[in-house]
Design an enzyme around this catalytic site. Structure first.
Site, PDB file in Angstrom:
ATOM      1  N   HIS A  23       5.891   5.265  -9.225  1.00  0.00           N
ATOM      2  CA  HIS A  23       6.353   4.417  -8.123  1.00  0.00           C
ATOM      3  C   HIS A  23       7.855   4.248  -8.324  1.00  0.00           C
ATOM      4  O   HIS A  23       8.300   3.408  -9.114  1.00  0.00           O
ATOM      5  CB  HIS A  23       5.630   3.064  -8.142  1.00  0.00           C
ATOM      6  CG  HIS A  23       4.163   3.193  -7.870  1.00  0.00           C
ATOM      7  ND1 HIS A  23       3.678   3.585  -6.650  1.00  0.00           N
ATOM      8  CD2 HIS A  23       3.083   3.011  -8.658  1.00  0.00           C
ATOM      9  CE1 HIS A  23       2.353   3.622  -6.683  1.00  0.00           C
ATOM     10  NE2 HIS A  23       1.969   3.294  -7.905  1.00  0.00           N
ATOM     11  N   ASN A  35      -3.718   6.111 -17.444  1.00  0.00           N
ATOM     12  CA  ASN A  35      -2.767   6.089 -16.329  1.00  0.00           C
ATOM     13  C   ASN A  35      -1.874   4.854 -16.423  1.00  0.00           C
ATOM     14  O   ASN A  35      -2.343   3.768 -16.765  1.00  0.00           O
ATOM     15  CB  ASN A  35      -3.593   6.041 -15.027  1.00  0.00           C
ATOM     16  CG  ASN A  35      -2.808   6.339 -13.776  1.00  0.00           C
ATOM     17  OD1 ASN A  35      -2.089   7.333 -13.712  1.00  0.00           O
ATOM     18  ND2 ASN A  35      -2.952   5.488 -12.759  1.00  0.00           N
TER      19      ASN A  35
HETATM   20  O1  G3I Z   1      -9.262  -5.899   1.903  1.00  0.00           O
HETATM   21  C1  G3I Z   1      -8.506  -7.102   2.097  1.00  0.00           C
HETATM   22  C2  G3I Z   1      -8.638  -7.594   3.524  1.00  0.00           C
HETATM   23  O2  G3I Z   1      -9.961  -7.940   3.775  1.00  0.00           O
HETATM   24  C3  G3I Z   1      -7.699  -8.777   3.729  1.00  0.00           C
HETATM   25  O3  G3I Z   1      -7.722  -9.148   5.073  1.00  0.00           O
HETATM   26  C4  G3I Z   1      -6.283  -8.412   3.339  1.00  0.00           C
HETATM   27  C5  G3I Z   1      -5.343  -9.616   3.453  1.00  0.00           C
HETATM   28  O4  G3I Z   1      -4.237  -9.500   2.593  1.00  0.00           O
HETATM   29  O5  G3I Z   1      -6.262  -7.954   1.997  1.00  0.00           O
HETATM   30  C6  G3I Z   1      -7.065  -6.815   1.787  1.00  0.00           C
HETATM   31  O6  G3I Z   1      -6.978  -6.444   0.440  1.00  0.00           O
HETATM   32  C7  G3I Z   1      -5.764  -5.822   0.039  1.00  0.00           C
HETATM   33  C8  G3I Z   1      -6.084  -4.444  -0.522  1.00  0.00           C
HETATM   34  O7  G3I Z   1      -4.917  -3.841  -1.033  1.00  0.00           O
HETATM   35  C9  G3I Z   1      -6.678  -3.522   0.531  1.00  0.00           C
HETATM   36  O8  G3I Z   1      -5.766  -3.338   1.562  1.00  0.00           O
HETATM   37  C10 G3I Z   1      -5.119  -6.675  -1.025  1.00  0.00           C
HETATM   38  O9  G3I Z   1      -4.687  -7.902  -0.455  1.00  0.00           O
HETATM   39  C11 G3I Z   1      -3.948  -5.959  -1.633  1.00  0.00           C
HETATM   40  O10 G3I Z   1      -3.472  -6.692  -2.748  1.00  0.00           O
HETATM   41  C12 G3I Z   1      -4.367  -4.577  -2.108  1.00  0.00           C
HETATM   42  O11 G3I Z   1      -3.231  -3.906  -2.595  1.00  0.00           O
HETATM   43  C13 G3I Z   1      -3.492  -2.769  -3.368  1.00  0.00           C
HETATM   44  C14 G3I Z   1      -2.850  -2.924  -4.756  1.00  0.00           C
HETATM   45  O12 G3I Z   1      -3.084  -1.748  -5.503  1.00  0.00           O
HETATM   46  C15 G3I Z   1      -3.426  -4.088  -5.534  1.00  0.00           C
HETATM   47  O13 G3I Z   1      -2.852  -4.154  -6.796  1.00  0.00           O
HETATM   48  C16 G3I Z   1      -2.876  -1.577  -2.683  1.00  0.00           C
HETATM   49  O14 G3I Z   1      -3.550  -1.344  -1.435  1.00  0.00           O
HETATM   50  C17 G3I Z   1      -3.002  -0.345  -3.567  1.00  0.00           C
HETATM   51  O15 G3I Z   1      -2.282   0.724  -2.992  1.00  0.00           O
HETATM   52  C18 G3I Z   1      -2.421  -0.653  -4.934  1.00  0.00           C
HETATM   53  O16 G3I Z   1      -2.583   0.460  -5.756  1.00  0.00           O
HETATM   54  C19 G3I Z   1      -2.075   0.314  -7.101  1.00  0.00           C
HETATM   55  C20 G3I Z   1      -2.907   1.231  -7.974  1.00  0.00           C
HETATM   56  O17 G3I Z   1      -4.265   0.942  -7.840  1.00  0.00           O
HETATM   57  C21 G3I Z   1      -2.471   1.122  -9.429  1.00  0.00           C
HETATM   58  N1  G3I Z   1      -1.047   1.361  -9.572  1.00  0.00           N
HETATM   59  C22 G3I Z   1      -0.200   0.552  -8.708  1.00  0.00           C
HETATM   60  C23 G3I Z   1      -0.603   0.701  -7.257  1.00  0.00           C
HETATM   61  C24 G3I Z   1       0.323  -0.081  -6.362  1.00  0.00           C
HETATM   62  O18 G3I Z   1       0.205  -1.458  -6.601  1.00  0.00           O
END
Ligand code: G3I
Length: 373
Positions: free
Chosen positions: A239, A203
């Site tokens: 995306h 992926n």
């Molecule tokens: O769980 C913590 C929470 O405890 C805390 O209070 C909060 C404060 O910022 O952060 C929370 O974690 C976040 C997590 O998502 C859950 O919400 C992280 O900061 C945040 O960085 C994380 O982002 C995720 C991202 O991947 C990380 O790279 C996105 O939700 C998620 O949709 C995204 O998904 C990725 C795919 O896996 C791979 N392809 C790209 C896609 C978009 O980046």
């Protein structure tokens, strides 16, 4: 939420699904015959239509729309290495279990995401003192543990995620640096051994059109197939930016299919500057329609997953300040023009409901770049 919007959102839920999401507001059982149900339209076209979900949100209207409209779900974060084993030997499965249980209660497929990725990787892996052999063992043990736990319950696994640089060379992740080129083949073999029924995917993002990065991916898939490595599919994350669907999307899907692998659109969202305007929402409708049509047009395209179905559950505003509105439903679960664009691509023709009309925007253009930190 207005009753009509809620009905529109959840129409098509099975009795079992309604039981599962019993917290949904009253009125959901009164289906409106004119409303499109994406999963049914998709099934008629021979594909699935899925969404990424957040496990902790799977109640009420969020759960109702997830179960009512989609026949595949992907945990947005809950199956990543950093979520399931943040500390070596300390496993936390509750989020991943919740998503798989929800899918099974509602007759949905699960896309497992993801086993080997440089990001959301715990520091004990990222910063460990490894030899090639010791890291390979840690990686294949992780795959055996996670894919083994869900053996027989996962439709697709994203075995390796985002292995390439933009120029098509290998990303210098800890796995690439330490184990070398062979880590990808090792990961796929371990995944096949752990769950022989799951379709195993490579992926990545910015590989939707034909470009240097997708060429690198193409060459690798051809090599893996020639070596007998058990790879079943390629995931194009998608995306995208409004008005910038790559013009070579369908041709790219087709060339991977011609290598003998399935293809899936795995993380579709189409962002725009906010606040959204009627013109941008119309363009976004045309873009969602174009991406969905490209999948429908290629027989080995297995399906499409949107990366969150509602603007209230999207990563975009956090990662791209000033941008958003990237999903098919607004923050109040009202279908946007994009939702009707998807439905039209899946063969539906009907009333597009309230809000900005469905008028098509300009056609696809070439070129697209996604950057995130
Ligand atoms: O769980 C913590 C929470 O405890 C805390 O209070 C909060 C404060 O910022 O952060 C929370 O974690 C976040 C997590 O998502 C859950 O919400 C992280 O900061 C945040 O960085 C994380 O982002 C995720 C991202 O991947 C990380 O790279 C996105 O939700 C998620 O949709 C995204 O998904 C990725 C795919 O896996 C791979 N392809 C790209 C896609 C978009 O980046």
């Amino acid at each position: 939420m207005k009753l009509q919007s809620l009905r529109r959102a959840v129409f098509g839920m099975s009795a079992a699904a309604l039981l599962t999401v019993g917290a949904a507001a009253p009125g959901h059982a009164a289906a409106e015959a004119a409303d499109p149900i994406l999963k049914d339209l998709a099934a008629a076209q021979g594909i699935y239509y899925g969404t990424a979900v957040t496990a902790s949100k799977l109640t009420g209207t969020y759960a109702a729309v997830t179960a009512g409209q989609f026949d595949s779900i992907t945990p947005g974060n809950e199956m990543k290495w950093g979520s399931v084993e943040p500390v070596r030997g300390d496993f936390r499965w509750s989020g991943a279990d919740a998503v798989v249980d929800f899918a099974e209660a509602n007759g949905q497929k699960v896309r497992g995401h993801t086993l080997v990725w440089h990001s959301q990787l715990p520091s004990w892996v990222e910063n460990g003192s490894w030899t090639a052999g010791s890291l390979r063992t840690v990686m294949t043990d992780h795959i055996a543990t996670e894919a083994g736990r869900y053996k027989g319950r996962i439709d697709h696994w994203d075995v390796v995620n985002e292995a390439f640089n933009e120029d098509g060379t290998r990303r210098q992740s800890v796995f690439q640096r330490t184990i070398g080129d062979g880590y990808i083949a090792d990961a796929f073999r371990a995944a096949r051994a752990a769950d022989p029924a799951a379709k195993l995917y490579l992926n990545d993002y910015n590989v939707e059109g034909i470009n240097a990065k997708s060429n690198g991916m193409y060459d690798l898939v051809r090599q893996l197939k020639a070596q007998g490595v058990p790879i079943d599919g390629v995931g194009l994350q998608a995306h995208l930016i409004v008005g910038q669907v790559p013009s070579t999307l369908q041709a790219n899907i087709q060339r991977f299919a011609d290598l003998g692998v399935d293809v899936a659109i795995t993380e579709l969202d189409i962002r725009m500057p906010v606040p959204a305007t009627e013109q941008r929402l119309r363009q976004q409708k045309a873009d969602y329609k174009a991406v969905t049509q490209a999948c429908v047009a290629v027989s080995r395209c297995a399906g499409v997953t949107v990366w969150g179905f509602t603007d209230s559950d999207s990563w975009i505003p956090d990662f791209f300040p000033g941008e958003g509105a990237a999903t098919p439903y607004d923050e109040n679960y009202r279908p946007k023009p994009a939702y009707y664009g998807i439905a039209e691509a899946l063969g539906w023709s009907g009333d597009t409901g309230p809000g900005p009309g469905p008028g098509p925007g300009p056609g696809p253009v070439s070129g697209c770049a996604v950057t995130y930190a």
